[in-house]
Every structure is written in C-alpha cells, then in structure tokens.
Design an enzyme around this catalytic site. Structure first.
Site, PDB file in Angstrom:
ATOM      1  N   LEU A 236       0.811  -1.214   0.000  1.00 55.05           N
ATOM      2  CA  LEU A 236       0.000   0.000   0.000  1.00 55.05           C
ATOM      3  C   LEU A 236       0.844   1.264   0.000  1.00 55.05           C
ATOM      4  CD1 LEU A 236      -2.685  -1.069   2.638  1.00 55.05           C
ATOM      5  CD2 LEU A 236      -2.926  -1.056   0.148  1.00 55.05           C
TER       6      LEU A 236
ATOM      7  N   ASP B   4       2.957  14.054  15.490  1.00 53.89           N
ATOM      8  CA  ASP B   4       3.290  13.853  14.071  1.00 53.89           C
ATOM      9  C   ASP B   4       2.035  13.915  13.202  1.00 53.89           C
ATOM     10  OD1 ASP B   4       5.048  13.553  11.989  1.00 53.89           O
ATOM     11  OD2 ASP B   4       5.054  11.375  12.057  1.00 53.89           O
TER      12      ASP B   4
ATOM     13  N   GLY C 144       6.828   4.294   4.377  1.00 52.29           N
ATOM     14  CA  GLY C 144       7.216   5.505   5.076  1.00 52.29           C
ATOM     15  C   GLY C 144       8.504   5.307   5.824  1.00 52.29           C
ATOM     16  N   GLY C 145       8.781   6.221   6.782  1.00 52.13           N
ATOM     17  CA  GLY C 145      10.025   6.148   7.526  1.00 52.13           C
ATOM     18  C   GLY C 145      10.139   4.892   8.381  1.00 52.13           C
TER      19      GLY C 145
ATOM     20  N   VAL D 284       3.840  -0.791   4.275  1.00 52.52           N
ATOM     21  CA  VAL D 284       2.503  -1.189   4.717  1.00 52.52           C
ATOM     22  C   VAL D 284       1.885  -2.056   3.620  1.00 52.52           C
ATOM     23  CG1 VAL D 284       0.238  -0.408   5.468  1.00 52.52           C
ATOM     24  CG2 VAL D 284       2.260   0.941   6.042  1.00 52.52           C
TER      25      VAL D 284
ATOM     26  N   GLY E 246       8.740   1.882   7.625  1.00 51.60           N
ATOM     27  CA  GLY E 246       8.747   0.677   6.821  1.00 51.60           C
ATOM     28  C   GLY E 246       7.552   0.631   5.896  1.00 51.60           C
TER      29      GLY E 246
ATOM     30  N   LYS F  94       1.658  -3.058   9.005  1.00 52.39           N
ATOM     31  CA  LYS F  94       2.856  -2.212   8.971  1.00 52.39           C
ATOM     32  C   LYS F  94       4.041  -3.067   9.400  1.00 52.39           C
ATOM     33  CE  LYS F  94       2.911   1.932  10.921  1.00 52.39           C
ATOM     34  NZ  LYS F  94       3.053   2.947  11.980  1.00 52.39           N
TER      35      LYS F  94
END
Length: 831
Positions: free
Chosen positions: A522, A641, A525-526, A530, A528, A544
């Site tokens: 999918l 975040d 990101g930082g 998904v 790992g 994730k």
C-alpha cells in the site's frame, strides 16, 4: 630606601594578580571579531560552545597559509570552509584578519595589502563578525542588526546543516585540488536544473555521479536514503524561475553529520564516531563502479554484484560485440527488434503485426534525461507513452508521478534493494508472448506436465500453510509471557502495562499478505512498508512491517501498542493486533480502503472527489479525534506527528488519525513538557517545539492548523507560491490580512456555495498556527469555532513563518528577528 616586608608582599601580590588577569584575557577564547581586535596568524576565534574554530592554518605539508574554519575538539582537523582558497599567504607573512574602515572583512598581508575581502556595500560601517556554533562566520551590522555576509553563502568542500546546496556558482560545493591544496579542484556537487532536480557530482563540465530526481523526501537514485527521515534533507524553491536549493538538518546537538567532497570526487556523509573518537562516514558515492555516470552506455544496465558488471536491457544487444567483450561498454546497446511505430507502411501491410508492449525492469536507478508530467496518473502515463512513438520508457514514482523518456536511456543501475520500476517499450516479439513456431509449441507440450505437477504441489503446500495459520490460536499480551532478546522485546518491556491485544503468528501474516507480495504493498514511510492483507474470516487488514534499518526501534513499536490499544474512537485508526518474532515487528490495523488523505488532496484528479461536504467532514473528524486524545481519553496524549499522510480515510471518506509511534502521554494535570529529542515532520512543527522542544496540546493544534489550510487550499504547506515568492503559511496570513482570503481556496471550492464556511475555516486555521502557544485555541475551542457562528478573534502576524518571505517589506522587516537556520530545523529527528 628600604621597603617594608608588608609593602613588598603587597606589590608581589598585585603583580601576580595582574599577570593572572593578562593571562586569562589572552587564554579566553572569543567568538567575536571587531575593528579593534584583529587576529593574527597565531590567534583564533572559537564558537561559544567550543564546537568550531576559525583561524589561519597550513594544510598538510603545504607552506602556504589560509584562513579557514574547522571542528575544534575533533582530531584530526577537518576543514569545512576556506576564505582565501585562490590567494594563499606565505608561512612567514605577518598576516591578519581584520574589519576595515568600510566595514568589510579583510585578510591583510605583511604589506597591509588586501588578499581577500567580503567586498560588500555596508551602509553604516559599524560591523562585527561572529563565529557561531553552527560553523557559520557572519558579518553583522550593529546599527540595522542585519546579517550582511555569511560564510554559509559561500560553501567550500563541505555542506553543514544550515547551508544551501543549489544549482550554480557559489551554491555548489567544490573539492580541494589535493589534501595539501585548498584551491578549487576538479569536482563539484550540486543540483541540476531538471524538474524535479537531481543531485549530481560533476568532473569539470561532465557528469561523474548522479543521485536521481527528488521525490519530495529523498533522491530516488540513492537507495540507502530513507525519505525525509535519516538525512533530514529539505528541498526549497529558490526563486520564481523554478530554481531550488537543498538543506540538511542536524540529527541532534551531539550527532553532527555533514557532507564532504573529497579531492578524488567521492562525496561522503561524515560523522564523529564517539566510541572510538575518530571521524567516519555512513555513506559515500560513488561507492562502486556502477555509481559512475553512464558506465554502461545507452540502454545498458550496471549490476555491481555480477561480472561483467554491464549488460544490455531486454530486447537490446551490444552495439559492438568486440568492444563489449573487451570490457569497453561506452557505446552501449541498440534494439534487436524494431518497435511497431518505427516500421514503414509496406512492412506493416505484408505481415501480421502486434502492438508494442511494456516490459517492467524492477528495482533500478531510473535513467537520466527524463520529462515529467505531475498531473498524469499511471494509466494516463502509460497511454501517453504508448501513443508517442518517441517514448522509449515510462515510470510512475510516488511524489513525482509520471516520468517519460524520449532519448536514449543512460545511467541505469540495478539495486540490490530499493529502487524504482521502469516500463521499457519493446516490440511484441521481444516480450516473450509470441507463441508461434513449432519449437515453442513442442517445448510447451513437453513442460506442460511438469508445470501442472508443480502447480499441484505448490497449491498443496499453500493449503497446508493456510490451515496451519487458521488453526493457530491467537495469543494475548499479558503481564508475564513475553520473551525476546537483543533487538527484540524483553520480558519487562510490556509487563508494566495491563492490557490485552491479539498477537498473531508470523506465518499467519505471511499467508494473509501473500508473503508481503509487491501487489499488496500500500505504501512505504520512515518506519517501513505497509501491506494489504486478508485474515481467515475474510477481514481485510493493513500490516505495517517495521524496517530493520528504519531508525525506529523497539520504543516506538511499544509506544504504539501501549497507546493505541487503549484508545477507542471513531476518528482513530483501530489496532487489531501485533506480531513480533525474531527481529520481525509488525502492527496489524483495520484496512482503510481510501488510504491516506494526502493521496487525494494533492492529486489534481482525485482532489475533485473531495467536495466541500467531504472536506468539512474530514476537518471536523480530525478535530474530534484530537479532542478525544487531549481531553476525553483515559490517557492524555499529544500525537506529535499530525500530517495529511497520517490521516486515513475509510470507504465513506471518514477520517481516522493513525501512526502513534511518536506520541507522548501527559498527566491529566500536566500542561507542558520538554524534550531534547525533537521528532516529527518538517512544516508541521510548532515554533516552540521545533526551536526549544516544548510540548503541549497546542503543538498538535499548530499541526492541525497547517492541515486545515492544506485541506482548504489543496496545496502542501511547503509548496512554493511562485507569483508571491512566499510559502503557504506566510501567504495565507498575507492574503487574509489584505482581504484576499478567497485566493487560498482550492479552485473546485470557489464555485460552490460554501464560500463563507471556507473563509471561516481559513480564519480558524490561522488562529491555530499562531507563533505563541498561548495565542492558539484548544481543540475543543477549535471545533466549537468551526461549528458555530461566533465572532472570531483576529490572527496575529506570524513572524515565524514570515521569515520565509522573499523580496517583501515584511520579510525585510523581520529578517533579523528569526534565525535563518531555523528554516532547515536543527536538533530534529524527523520522518
């Protein structure tokens, strides 16, 4: 005349005191240079915290002397800036650095002749120079308090946090000629003029190494670089003509990393190894022969792990077999079979033809000389390439979108991990799909039985694995049954908390995600990647999978489990379970059909699906979720975040806040906290958090205000407003203050009947991004403002964001009030 003993002792004490004072004055380091205190060859300036030192030095075995800056207490000396690179002084010269009568910095030789000068126009001639702890030597006007000149604007062979790396001239970093000679050498590093720009090392006028284009968080030709996290890189627009510059931020005050260009053209990311007290590097390029630009020629691909390293792309053959066999690959490869659109009409009429096909080449550094179309989706990109005979390949890269190649494909490298996918145009005959011919038919018949048998065995194996996963009883985290070692969870890691959360076996997740297949991916990101998955009862999930080299460890993993497992709200993503076996750490969430908000909001086509009703529902939903976190949940939580990529959308476009790895819990009576570890994402951080590490619920309010303005405008908060030469937060306040708030709205909203509501949301957004935390409303007040018609207070001038203004009166007025380096974020561990 005799002197009494008491008088002698008194004189002796006064003499000793005077000598001590003089000695202390001489030994006391200063970071300031004034007209009355020039420095000579044996004197230096030292930054306030003893990090950097400025003075005259002789590099290596050279007898010449230069004025430079180096790290003070980190042997051996690493020189990061030199003033008089092209005009050295003799070792026996009685030289000095001073401030002249015209206010300029000057290096004077023994004859008081100027060897080097800042050569700028100074209005009041009342200046001082200061060496900062960032390594910047700045000339400041004491009357206007403006910075007139700074060494950061004239980099040498190094790029420190806060410096700019640009496209031309003084914005490049350049190598020394040798370790003994700071004169400008053969190599330079900078950004190309492409859109989006690429990182390059040039040898003279020729490319030597290429880092690939910028995708919004990283250069895609550097697989070791994690998007926007590990290197804290930020790309900023430079002017209305489309230029750009790159900055890097500090990892932390105790972990300084900087780019260094060696005389041989190797670019390194240096750091101090505190365990061994030596300089080391964490990355360098070129690191192998395949990193050298165009080593395999046109349509060649380089793989460092094979021999020979060069091969032709599928459907291509060496232009010269003789040269290729001798290891001379510079002439590259040519097509073996002509593509359909290049054939003439007579040849097309005489034979049955098949359309061209695209062959995917996976995990590579994409070729140079591309064109890009940011408004095309994958299908449009493929159609455009197929419909243009000049198009040789295309790719679709997240953050860049459609990229096409109409020239020869050069500088392609096969990566062992990471990389992008290239769709290469080939004649149908080269695709492997042409099954005509007796030999092929016989071969297919011969192996058919083997394939059927193999397929049966594979299905049997998968069925058994599936049943094994199905019959595995779900465990639950409790206070006594967790064991891991090393990088893994320890028994005490989760025993202090009392909660229950399903733990899945790793083999179950393997089955659910089809062994983490690429088609189920999918995003990434930082932390790992998904993946989409399907559990036994038919329940869709999102998994994730934390990367082993993501920079995020067990603390973030525990933090998310401990926090989100206790939270239940319709606007928070639901954590279904977790998995940790060996070094595998996985979090299992409910599947969100529409992925994240940013995939819609910043896509020119998908954005049309976000009508006003949908956007306002998203705005209110995020607000309600934050009220729950701040005030209504059993734990008081600051997310830290918040950004559009961490807002997930379900099938009805309802928002859910996700990614609690960086969240921080507060006591119910606690209002503020401080941290030395600043984490989050550039552009969404509140000033007090970014600059001083102060955390409160108002930190999330600031991030929410940024997102609110993004949702209304459809523009990223770091996007450049070309005609105004400012950034959206500054542009938002400026437009609002001048009664032009409608200009901030997405074009698709301007024509609707929601104009009043949109303008009210902009007003609330500006209140949320106030510089001072006490000026911002709470989330309870924010949602109330959005859903009522009460009179709103006027937002104040946002000085923190207006520091980014260029060529405006406001920008000049406040230029000296805000640190220039703050724009690149120091002491930051972003994602």
């Amino acid at each position: 005349m005799a002197i009494s003993k008491a008088t002698f002792v008194n004189h002796l004490c006064m003499t000793c005191l005077y000598i001590l004072i003089i000695s202390l004055q001489r030994c006391q380091a200063t970071d300031i240079l004034t007209k009355d205190s020039p420095i000579s060859l044996d004197q230096t300036l030292v930054s306030s915290n003893q990090i950097f030192e400025l003075g005259f030095f002789g590099p290596g075995n050279s007898s010449n002397r230069y004025l430079g800056i180096w790290f003070k207490n980190f042997p051996p000396r690493k020189f990061i800036w030199v003033a008089n690179r092209q005009n050295p002084l003799s070792a026996d010269t009685n030289a000095s650095l001073t401030i002249g009568n015209d206010g300029n910095l000057r290096i004077l030789d023994a004859d008081q002749k100027t060897v080097w000068s800042t050569s700028i126009k100074v209005q009041f001639n009342e200046t001082i120079a200061k060496l900062t702890d960032a390594g910047n030597f700045a000339l400041n006007d004491t009357i206007s308090r403006l910075t007139l000149w700074e060494s950061f604007d004239y980099p040498g062979n190094s790029l420190l946090p806060g410096m700019r790396l640009g496209t031309t001239g003084k914005d490049l970093i350049t190598s020394w000629k040798s370790d003994d000679d700071p004169t400008r050498g053969d190599f330079a590093v900078g950004l190309s003029g492409d859109q989006p720009p690429q990182a390059f090392t040039w040898r003279g006028s020729k490319a030597y190494w290429r880092g690939g284009p910028w995708d919004g968080g990283k250069f895609i030709g550097i697989p070791e670089q994690e998007g926007g996290y590990s290197n804290q890189m930020t790309l900023m627009p430079q002017n209305s003509l489309g230029g750009a510059y790159l900055t890097i931020g500090l990892y932390s005050s105790s972990d300084i990393r900087w780019l260094y260009l060696r005389p041989d053209g190797v670019l390194q990311l240096n750091y101090m190894d505190g365990d061994h007290n030596v300089w080391d590097y964490s990355w360098e390029a070129p690191a192998n022969p395949c990193d050298v630009y165009k080593v395999c020629g046109a349509f060649g691909i380089c793989t460092n792990t094979r021999s020979p390293i060069c091969d032709c792309l599928r459907g291509f053959v060496p232009q010269s077999d003789d040269e290729w066999s001798k290891g001379n690959w510079t002439r590259g490869c040519v097509r073996r079979t002509e593509i359909l659109c290049a054939k003439n009409d007579s040849s097309l009429a005489s034979v049955k033809t098949q359309p061209d096909v695209f062959q995917v080449v996976r995990g590579i550094k994409l070729p140079d000389h591309y064109e890009y179309y940011p408004y095309m989706d994958t299908d449009d990109c493929r159609s455009w390439c197929l419909g243009n005979c000049s198009c040789k390949a295309y790719a679709f890269v997240e953050g860049i979108h459609c990229m096409v190649w109409t020239q020869d494909l050069i500088d392609i490298q096969q990566f062992s991990f990471g990389g992008e996918n290239l769709f290469l145009r080939l004649a149908y005959e080269e695709s492997g799909d042409d099954k005509k011919g007796q030999a092929v038919a016989i071969s297919l018949t011969a192996i058919g039985g083997v394939l059927v048998l193999g397929g049966f065995m594979f299905c049997l194996y998968r069925w058994k694995t599936y049943k094994k996963g199905k019959n595995t009883k779900l465990n639950h985290i409790n206070s006594e049954d967790q064991i891991l070692s090393g990088d893994m969870l320890q028994e005490d890691d989760l025993t202090k908390e009392t909660f229950e959360l399903p733990i899945y076996k790793f083999e179950q997740i393997i089955v659910a995600t089809d062994n983490f297949s690429y088609r189920n991916k999918l995003g990434e990101g930082g932390f790992g990647a998904v993946y989409k998955g399907m559990l036994d009862p038919g329940q869709q999930i999102a998994v994730k999978r934390l990367s082993g080299h993501s920079g995020q460890g067990i603390e973030e993993f525990k933090n998310e489990i401990l926090l989100i497992s206790k939270l239940q709200h319709r606007n928070l993503v639901k954590l279904l379970g977790c998995c940790f076996e060996g070094k595998e750490r996985l979090l299992i969430y409910e599947y969100m059909k529409n992925k994240s908000l940013d995939t819609f909001l910043f896509d020119p086509k998908k954005r049309r699906q976000l009508d006003w009703t949908t956007r306002f529902n998203i705005i209110r939903g995020i607000g309600r979720g934050l009220i729950y976190l701040h005030r209504d949940s059993s734990l008081r939580i600051i997310h830290r975040d918040l950004k559009c990529s961490n807002i997930l959308l379900d099938e009805k476009m309802n928002p859910k806040i996700s990614d609690f790895g960086l969240a921080r819990t507060f006591q119910l009576t606690q209002e503020l906290a401080n941290t030395r570890r600043i984490v989050g994402t550039y552009g969404y951080m509140s000033p007090e958090y970014a600059m001083r590490g102060v955390i409160s619920e108002k930190s999330d309010v600031f991030s929410y205000g940024v997102m609110l303005l993004e949702i209304i405008s459809g523009k990223r908060n770091t996007e450049f407003i070309r005609h105004e030469q400012i950034y959206p937060l500054g542009h938002a306040w400026k437009s609002w203050n001048e009664g032009r708030g409608i200009e901030l709205m997405d074009e698709s909203l301007v024509e609707s009947t929601c104009l009043t509501d949109c303008l009210r949301c902009i007003h609330v957004g500006l209140l949320c991004v106030q510089d001072l935390a006490e000026d911002r409303p709470t989330m309870t007040e924010v949602v109330s403002m959005l859903c009522s018609e009460t009179v709103l207070p006027e937002p104040k001038v946002p000085l923190f964001t207006l520091q980014r203004l260029s060529d405006t009166n406001i920008g000049e007025k406040f230029k000296n009030m805000c640190s220039i380096n703050a724009a690149t974020m120091s002491m930051m561990e972003g994602r």
